[in-house]
Design a protein around this motif. Structure first.
Motif, PDB file in Angstrom:
ATOM      1  N   LEU A  77      -6.302  10.430  10.436  1.00 58.33           N
ATOM      2  CA  LEU A  77      -7.330  10.124   9.454  1.00 58.33           C
ATOM      3  C   LEU A  77      -6.979   8.818   8.741  1.00 58.33           C
ATOM      4  CD1 LEU A  77      -7.733  13.659   7.799  1.00 58.33           C
ATOM      5  CD2 LEU A  77      -9.325  12.601   9.415  1.00 58.33           C
ATOM      6  N   VAL A  78      -8.008   8.145   8.223  1.00 60.04           N
ATOM      7  CA  VAL A  78      -7.812   6.881   7.517  1.00 60.04           C
ATOM      8  C   VAL A  78      -8.385   6.984   6.107  1.00 60.04           C
ATOM      9  CG1 VAL A  78      -8.285   4.405   7.505  1.00 60.04           C
ATOM     10  CG2 VAL A  78      -7.986   5.590   9.681  1.00 60.04           C
ATOM     11  N   ARG A  79      -7.574   6.588   5.113  1.00 61.40           N
ATOM     12  CA  ARG A  79      -8.048   6.505   3.723  1.00 61.40           C
ATOM     13  C   ARG A  79      -8.738   5.158   3.536  1.00 61.40           C
ATOM     14  NH1 ARG A  79      -3.485   8.133  -0.440  1.00 61.40           N
ATOM     15  NH2 ARG A  79      -5.346   8.699  -1.654  1.00 61.40           N
ATOM     16  N   THR A  80      -9.906   5.156   2.878  1.00 62.68           N
ATOM     17  CA  THR A  80     -10.774   3.979   2.927  1.00 62.68           C
ATOM     18  C   THR A  80     -11.018   3.283   1.587  1.00 62.68           C
ATOM     19  OG1 THR A  80     -12.763   5.331   2.633  1.00 62.68           O
ATOM     20  CG2 THR A  80     -12.013   4.955   4.907  1.00 62.68           C
ATOM     21  N   TYR A  81     -10.427   3.733   0.499  1.00 62.59           N
ATOM     22  CA  TYR A  81     -10.745   3.172  -0.818  1.00 62.59           C
ATOM     23  C   TYR A  81     -10.422   1.674  -0.890  1.00 62.59           C
ATOM     24  CZ  TYR A  81      -5.703   3.857  -1.464  1.00 62.59           C
ATOM     25  OH  TYR A  81      -4.332   3.826  -1.317  1.00 62.59           O
ATOM     26  N   GLY A 427     -16.568   8.702  -0.234  1.00 61.49           N
ATOM     27  CA  GLY A 427     -15.176   8.274  -0.297  1.00 61.49           C
ATOM     28  C   GLY A 427     -14.160   9.080   0.476  1.00 61.49           C
ATOM     29  N   GLU A 428     -14.603   9.997   1.351  1.00 62.14           N
ATOM     30  CA  GLU A 428     -13.625  10.818   2.072  1.00 62.14           C
ATOM     31  C   GLU A 428     -12.998  10.041   3.234  1.00 62.14           C
ATOM     32  OE1 GLU A 428     -17.675  11.955   3.943  1.00 62.14           O
ATOM     33  OE2 GLU A 428     -16.879  11.285   2.012  1.00 62.14           O
ATOM     34  N   GLU A 429     -11.926  10.625   3.814  1.00 65.36           N
ATOM     35  CA  GLU A 429     -11.253   9.980   4.934  1.00 65.36           C
ATOM     36  C   GLU A 429     -12.145   9.996   6.181  1.00 65.36           C
ATOM     37  OE1 GLU A 429      -9.350  12.206   2.856  1.00 65.36           O
ATOM     38  OE2 GLU A 429      -8.809  10.304   1.900  1.00 65.36           O
ATOM     39  N   VAL A 430     -11.837   9.089   7.096  1.00 67.72           N
ATOM     40  CA  VAL A 430     -12.555   9.008   8.368  1.00 67.72           C
ATOM     41  C   VAL A 430     -11.550   9.193   9.507  1.00 67.72           C
ATOM     42  CG1 VAL A 430     -14.393   7.539   7.466  1.00 67.72           C
ATOM     43  CG2 VAL A 430     -12.328   6.479   8.428  1.00 67.72           C
ATOM     44  N   VAL A 431     -12.068   9.527  10.683  1.00 71.46           N
ATOM     45  CA  VAL A 431     -11.192   9.842  11.820  1.00 71.46           C
ATOM     46  C   VAL A 431     -10.623   8.559  12.433  1.00 71.46           C
ATOM     47  CG1 VAL A 431     -11.056  10.921  14.099  1.00 71.46           C
ATOM     48  CG2 VAL A 431     -12.455  11.963  12.304  1.00 71.46           C
ATOM     49  N   LEU A 432      -9.343   8.637  12.784  1.00 72.18           N
ATOM     50  CA  LEU A 432      -8.645   7.555  13.487  1.00 72.18           C
ATOM     51  C   LEU A 432      -8.505   7.939  14.957  1.00 72.18           C
ATOM     52  CD1 LEU A 432      -6.824   4.950  13.489  1.00 72.18           C
ATOM     53  CD2 LEU A 432      -4.901   6.489  13.026  1.00 72.18           C
ATOM     54  N   TYR A 440       2.317   4.555  22.108  1.00 71.68           N
ATOM     55  CA  TYR A 440       2.772   4.180  20.762  1.00 71.68           C
ATOM     56  C   TYR A 440       1.549   4.046  19.848  1.00 71.68           C
ATOM     57  CZ  TYR A 440       5.022   1.573  16.990  1.00 71.68           C
ATOM     58  OH  TYR A 440       5.483   1.161  15.752  1.00 71.68           O
ATOM     59  N   ILE A 441       1.190   5.124  19.169  1.00 68.09           N
ATOM     60  CA  ILE A 441      -0.012   5.137  18.338  1.00 68.09           C
ATOM     61  C   ILE A 441       0.292   5.680  16.950  1.00 68.09           C
ATOM     62  CG2 ILE A 441      -1.602   5.355  20.289  1.00 68.09           C
ATOM     63  CD1 ILE A 441      -1.782   8.347  19.673  1.00 68.09           C
ATOM     64  N   PRO A 442      -0.472   5.284  15.932  1.00 68.03           N
ATOM     65  CA  PRO A 442      -0.301   5.859  14.597  1.00 68.03           C
ATOM     66  C   PRO A 442      -0.857   7.274  14.550  1.00 68.03           C
ATOM     67  CG  PRO A 442      -2.131   4.306  14.611  1.00 68.03           C
ATOM     68  CD  PRO A 442      -1.516   4.255  15.974  1.00 68.03           C
ATOM     69  N   ARG A 443      -0.231   8.122  13.737  1.00 73.59           N
ATOM     70  CA  ARG A 443      -0.682   9.517  13.619  1.00 73.59           C
ATOM     71  C   ARG A 443      -0.696   9.940  12.160  1.00 73.59           C
ATOM     72  NH1 ARG A 443      -0.849  11.843  18.621  1.00 73.59           N
ATOM     73  NH2 ARG A 443       0.421  10.899  20.254  1.00 73.59           N
ATOM     74  N   GLY A 444      -1.396  11.045  11.895  1.00 75.86           N
ATOM     75  CA  GLY A 444      -1.438  11.579  10.542  1.00 75.86           C
ATOM     76  C   GLY A 444      -2.460  10.860   9.685  1.00 75.86           C
TER      77      GLY A 444
END
Length: 547
Positions: A77-81, A427-432, A440-444
């Motif tokens: 997930l990605v925080r977008t603020y 303002g909620e998180e969005v899917v990554l 080699y990918i980002p997670r969490g």
């Protein structure tokens, strides 16, 4: 005997030192090998503007429950603020992806003046409004090809954040000029009028500039499709392109087709490329609360994802990252009137699957013929709705030009058990989503700025080093003793004037040139003027030029 033991001790110590050296060499080699496995030559960043989990859920059900191409690579997930708001607009959201920095709403790839969100560092006052070098600009300076693909007009916030810098995301003419002078190698989408001298307020011939610099410029998708060179600007609509469901008969290309073409052109560079692909109008359909538009654009975007993933999986040097810039609309499957324990799938899909056009497409079909009979006929034919109420008919009649989807969207939503909380962003998180040839990918849960950090890392680009000395302001130059002034006699073309002895150097905004008499010098970066602060930023090597 003593000497024998001393010799043995020395041999033992030497052996230990050699072993340590071998182990450290092996560890270093392993680390180097691991870092090399993380590196890629090409990065494709894909932004489904405004997309949420509800959007993908509806699109999936629309196609019979079959998975989307992007589903298999969901990883976090990605925080977008933004720097100053928990709910971002597209400009700072795209800036975070483009630069690795948060800025404030309305700003594009410049440092913020105002910071109020927890954990966001306040920049020094001297750096307020200072342009931040983007990953696209850095990739180009590193010898890579660069591309932008989208369905909006090209100076719109998301593509603009990668190749321009301003405190006003709506200043399309200035943004367009910066993007042209940044010479992005491949630009495919909408917005031809912003490079056409006959339609620009300042009469700048940006199309002519591109052609003079070796670019193929076209408004024809057929011509673009047949292009075999390495530099192209294909702008297939005067402003924004049509929604995908409304595209038939327009001659416009799909997002997937433009993505395919961009990859074909960009992959000719042996040094690699950076490509940003935006599903621009998912956001616009969400603003209108139009579920038909949402399905249209999510599926069009997903087809482009398949093109990108097929390309990446066919080779070992390409990563794909997908993340929305923010959520929009507060869309839900189920609203206050839905009986969730008895609602069937058809109760959600009955009218949406019958829809042949989005609300914007229906507006084109209706034209000026908004009689009761024609409204009922068109809505029945294209949506399968035969029970419009008098209030709904009147609302369609009285819709503002360009806003009929804001009327038809809720009409369809109400009949389809689709809920919405707002016509704005949320303002909620969005899917990554991410694909890397070596996993080699980002997670969490990560911050939106970390998407840029990740891309820079795997491309081997040190964005910090680019930003250390990229720009200097008129205020900095004055403090260093230069004779500096701003020529604002032409508000559409403000110029920085530097007098040095008998010479006068003129630096126009939005370009990367310095004029001195009959001489013209090229700068590394485009010059940026911030009218509200009366700050003019210029590429820092200007100092060596005027000394």
């Amino acid at each position: 005997m003593k000497r024998f033991f001393v010799q043995r001790k020395n041999i033992f110590l030497a052996s230990i030192l050699i072993l340590c050296l071998i182990l450290s060499t092996l560890a270093f080699a392993q680390q180097e090998s691991r870092e090399n496995q993380q590196k890629v030559k090409n990065v494709i960043l894909m932004i489904p503007d405004g997309m949420t989990i509800a959007h993908t859920t509806l699109a999936r059900w629309y196609q019979g429950g079959e998975p989307l191409a992007m589903d298999e690579i969901a990883c976090g997930l990605v925080r977008t603020y933004s720097a100053n708001n928990p709910i971002t607009d597209s400009a700072p959201a795209a800036t975070a992806y483009a630069t690795g920095y948060k800025t404030q709403n309305r700003y594009l790839s410049i440092y913020p003046e105002m910071v109020s969100m927890p954990g966001v560092g306040q920049v020094e006052e001297k750096d307020f409004y200072k342009p931040i070098v983007t990953i696209l600009e850095a990739a180009k300076k590193s010898g890579k090809s660069t591309g932008l693909v989208f369905t909006c007009q090209f100076p719109h916030a998301t593509p603009a954040a990668f190749a321009s810098h301003t405190d006003n995301r709506n200043d399309y003419e200035s943004i367009a000029e910066q993007m042209v002078y940044n010479q992005v190698d491949v630009v495919l989408g909408g917005g031809y009028k912003y490079i056409d001298k006959n339609q620009r307020k300042d009469k700048e011939d940006l199309a002519g500039y591109l052609k003079q610099n070796g670019f193929f410029v076209t408004t024809s998708w057929q011509d673009a499709k047949n292009f075999s060179g390495q530099k192209i600007w294909g702008l297939f609509a005067q402003d924004a392109m049509h929604y995908d469901f409304d595209r038939n008969g327009t001659g416009e290309s799909s997002l997937a087709e433009m993505t395919q073409k961009a990859l074909q052109v960009l992959s000719k560079n042996r040094n690699g490329f950076f490509l940003m692909v935006e599903g621009s109008e998912i956001d616009w359909a969400s603003h209108a609360n139009d579920p038909v538009g949402v399905v249209s654009e999510v599926l069009a975007f997903d087809k482009a994802v398949k093109v990108a993933l097929d390309f990446a999986k066919s080779r070992e040097d390409t990563a794909v990252i997908i993340a929305s810039d923010h959520a929009n609309g507060g869309m839900t499957l189920g609203n206050y009137s839905t009986q969730y324990d008895s609602a069937l799938l058809n109760d959600f899909l009955k009218y949406i699957t019958k829809a042949k056009r989005t609300g914007a497409g229906i507006e084109e079909l209706l034209g000026n013929n908004k009689t009761d009979e024609n409204i009922k006929k068109i809505v029945s034919e294209y949506y399968g709705i035969d029970n419009l109420t008098p209030d709904e008919i009147n609302a369609i009649k009285n819709a503002k030009a360009g806003n009929l989807n804001y009327v038809l969207g809720p009409i369809i939503s109400k009949r389809s058990n689709i809920g919405w909380t707002t016509n704005g962003h949320t303002g909620e998180e969005v899917v990554l989503y991410a694909y890397h040839p070596n996993g080699y990918i980002p997670r969490g849960v990560i911050d939106n700025t970390e998407v840029c950090d990740y891309m820079a890392e795997i491309l081997g680009i040190d964005l910090g080093s680019f930003n250390e000395s990229a720009y200097i302001s008129n205020i900095d130059l004055e403090e260093k003793g230069y004779d500096v002034s701003l020529d604002t006699s032409n508000p559409t073309n403000v110029q920085l004037v530097i007098n040095k002895g008998s010479r006068t150097y003129i630096i126009p905004q939005n370009k990367n040139v310095v004029l001195e008499g009959s001489n013209q010098y090229k700068l590394k970066y485009v010059s940026v003027y911030i009218p509200s602060a009366k700050r003019f930023f210029v590429s820092s090597e200007v100092e060596s030029l005027i000394k």
